[in-house]
Design an enzyme around this catalytic site. Structure first.
Site, PDB file in Angstrom:
ATOM      1  N   MET A   1       0.831  -1.206   0.000  1.00 12.23           N
ATOM      2  CA  MET A   1       0.000   0.000   0.000  1.00 12.23           C
ATOM      3  C   MET A   1       0.865   1.256   0.000  1.00 12.23           C
ATOM      4  O   MET A   1       1.573   1.529   0.969  1.00 12.23           O
ATOM      5  CB  MET A   1      -0.939   0.002   1.207  1.00 12.23           C
ATOM      6  CG  MET A   1      -1.893  -1.189   1.242  1.00 12.23           C
ATOM      7  SD  MET A   1      -3.034  -1.111   2.648  1.00 12.23           S
ATOM      8  CE  MET A   1      -4.060   0.292   2.185  1.00 12.23           C
TER       9      MET A   1
ATOM     10  N   GLY B   1      -0.493   4.261  -0.310  1.00 10.88           N
ATOM     11  CA  GLY B   1      -1.309   5.368   0.163  1.00 10.88           C
ATOM     12  C   GLY B   1      -2.082   6.037  -0.952  1.00 10.88           C
ATOM     13  O   GLY B   1      -2.901   6.930  -0.706  1.00 10.88           O
TER      14      GLY B   1
ATOM     15  N   SER C   1      -3.510   1.220  -4.955  1.00 13.49           N
ATOM     16  CA  SER C   1      -3.267   0.151  -3.980  1.00 13.49           C
ATOM     17  C   SER C   1      -4.349   0.130  -2.906  1.00 13.49           C
ATOM     18  O   SER C   1      -4.661  -0.939  -2.355  1.00 13.49           O
ATOM     19  CB  SER C   1      -1.886   0.300  -3.346  1.00 13.49           C
ATOM     20  OG  SER C   1      -1.722   1.557  -2.735  1.00 13.49           O
TER      21      SER C   1
ATOM     22  N   CYS D   1      13.489   0.194  -7.867  1.00 13.63           N
ATOM     23  CA  CYS D   1      12.703   0.098  -6.631  1.00 13.63           C
ATOM     24  C   CYS D   1      11.804  -1.133  -6.666  1.00 13.63           C
ATOM     25  O   CYS D   1      11.710  -1.879  -5.686  1.00 13.63           O
ATOM     26  CB  CYS D   1      11.875   1.372  -6.445  1.00 13.63           C
ATOM     27  SG  CYS D   1      10.934   1.412  -4.907  1.00 13.63           S
TER      28      CYS D   1
ATOM     29  N   GLY E   1      -0.995  -2.446  -6.693  1.00  7.69           N
ATOM     30  CA  GLY E   1      -1.895  -1.638  -7.510  1.00  7.69           C
ATOM     31  C   GLY E   1      -1.343  -1.327  -8.884  1.00  7.69           C
ATOM     32  O   GLY E   1      -1.834  -0.414  -9.551  1.00  7.69           O
TER      33      GLY E   1
ATOM     34  N   CYS F   1       9.697   9.598  -6.464  1.00 11.30           N
ATOM     35  CA  CYS F   1       9.337   9.964  -5.094  1.00 11.30           C
ATOM     36  C   CYS F   1      10.377  10.823  -4.385  1.00 11.30           C
ATOM     37  O   CYS F   1      10.033  11.672  -3.575  1.00 11.30           O
ATOM     38  CB  CYS F   1       9.032   8.712  -4.276  1.00 11.30           C
ATOM     39  SG  CYS F   1      10.425   7.570  -4.065  1.00 11.30           S
TER      40      CYS F   1
END
Length: 380
Positions: free
Chosen positions: A26, A28, A32, A119, A143, A216
């Site tokens: 998840m 956020g 997901s 990643c 997701g 990110c």
């Protein structure tokens, strides 16, 4: 009551959902969150896991970033609402060592890295997947917009039904062993609107949350500023040189330029448009030239992850389609294996701006299957 051995649940496992533990990665975000809510509603034993990839304070200061502080909060709220446990794992050191440091070194070397692939490969589908198994999960769901289908030789990777959301370019390094354990419940959806409609159906607070746009840890897409923080003194000035040898000006650091760049070169007043055609890191030179110099047909690729049914080296040539950048459609090509992990890719029609550090992903030219891919490692 156990299901008949031939009866599979919606995740393809011979168990009732209530006896099937699923770890959901998840972030956020809405994607997901919908996966977790959907599986919880279907009665699966859902465990939500969110990775803290960097310092909370810094993360909270950056809006719209994956795995930032607000995203951890949003993931926790979804878990509380849907009634399943949620854990936050500190992966800062792993993320720095496996992703950020290589990103910095690759960029300093004149490449154009894609840290999201690393990643997925080194953090989410390796360490997090291992954690899922430690939690006695039967599978791990994400997701991502990509499809997992069963073929004659096992699980296969296929493009998402929605070509505009397809994330296959970023998941080419998923191994067959990982694919056995992974599930992608959103890959069959035809549009992001369907995902948001599901989020609204479940009453999720993230239903209208904007998608993350940037890498990110790279605020506002400014790669150079991040590199300067990670490697102080990296932005040393040098010459901007035409491919014919003429010195046209001075740059403020090779890290501020990428292959194919035209704008912002600071060398106006010339009769022809010029593009960055090479980054000469050793001599601190940015080499520019006419657009036709960007075109290339031969692309050397290494660190290949092959997802075909037959061994990669079992054929002298593989007629497939390839993507050399995430934003471009697959192009017809011939892949010639050199070893199990190296190949020469020959494009039928030349592509512009092929850059070391980018991925070259292999596709079925007549279908949706992904046959893996590798990393572009130098230019000819």
């Amino acid at each position: 009551m156990p299901l008949d051995a031939q009866t599979l649940n919606s995740l393809g496992l011979p168990k009732p959902p209530s006896e099937t533990r699923v770890v959901v990665a998840m972030s956020g975000g809405v994607d997901s969150s919908v996966v977790a809510a959907m599986l919880a509603e279907e009665g699966y034993d859902v465990v939500g896991v969110t990775l803290q990839l960097y310092d909370h304070g810094a993360a909270l200061a950056k809006k719209g970033a994956c795995c930032a502080g607000i995203d951890i909060h949003d993931a926790r709220r979804v878990a509380e609402q849907m009634g399943f446990p949620h854990y936050v794992l500190d992966y800062e050191n792993i993320f720095r060592d496996a992703v950020i440091d290589e990103f910095a070194e690759s960029y300093l070397g004149g490449a154009t890295p894609v840290p999201c692939i690393r990643c997925n490969e080194r953090v989410k589908f390796k360490d997090l997947l291992g954690t899922a198994k430690d939690l006695d999960a039967d599978c791990m769901a994400t997701g991502h917009y990509i499809q997992r289908m069963l073929g004659d030789h096992g699980a296969e990777l296929h493009s998402a039904a929605d070509a505009n959301r397809d994330q296959s370019y970023f998941l080419f390094s998923t191994t067959p062993e990982q694919l056995d354990f992974l599930r992608f419940p959103l890959g069959h959806l035809k549009s992001k609107a369907e995902t948001r409609a599901l989020a609204a159906k479940y009453g999720l607070s993230v239903a209208d949350k904007p998608d993350s746009q940037d890498i990110c840890f790279v605020p506002d897409g400014n790669y150079a500023s991040v590199i300067e923080k990670l490697r102080p003194g990296a932005a040393e000035p040098g010459e901007i040189v035409h491919a014919d040898g003429r010195v046209l000006g001075e740059h403020r650091g090779v890290i501020h330029y990428t292959i194919g760049q035209r704008r912002g070169l600071g060398i106006g007043g010339l009769s022809e448009p010029l593009y960055v055609v090479k980054l000469d890191v050793d001599n601190k030179r940015v080499v520019v030239g006419p657009k036709e110099m960007l075109a290339t047909r031969k692309v050397p690729v290494r660190e290949i992850n092959w997802l075909g049914d037959a061994p990669f080296t079992s054929q002298a040539e593989w007629p497939l389609s390839v993507k050399v950048r995430s934003t471009r459609p697959p192009r017809e090509a011939v892949i010639r294996p050199i070893s199990e992990t190296e190949a020469e890719v020959e494009l039928i029609v030349a592509e512009e701006g092929v850059s070391p550090g980018q991925a070259c992903v292999f596709y079925d030219p007549n279908g949706s299957r992904i046959f893996g891919g590798g990393w572009i490692w130098r230019g000819y």
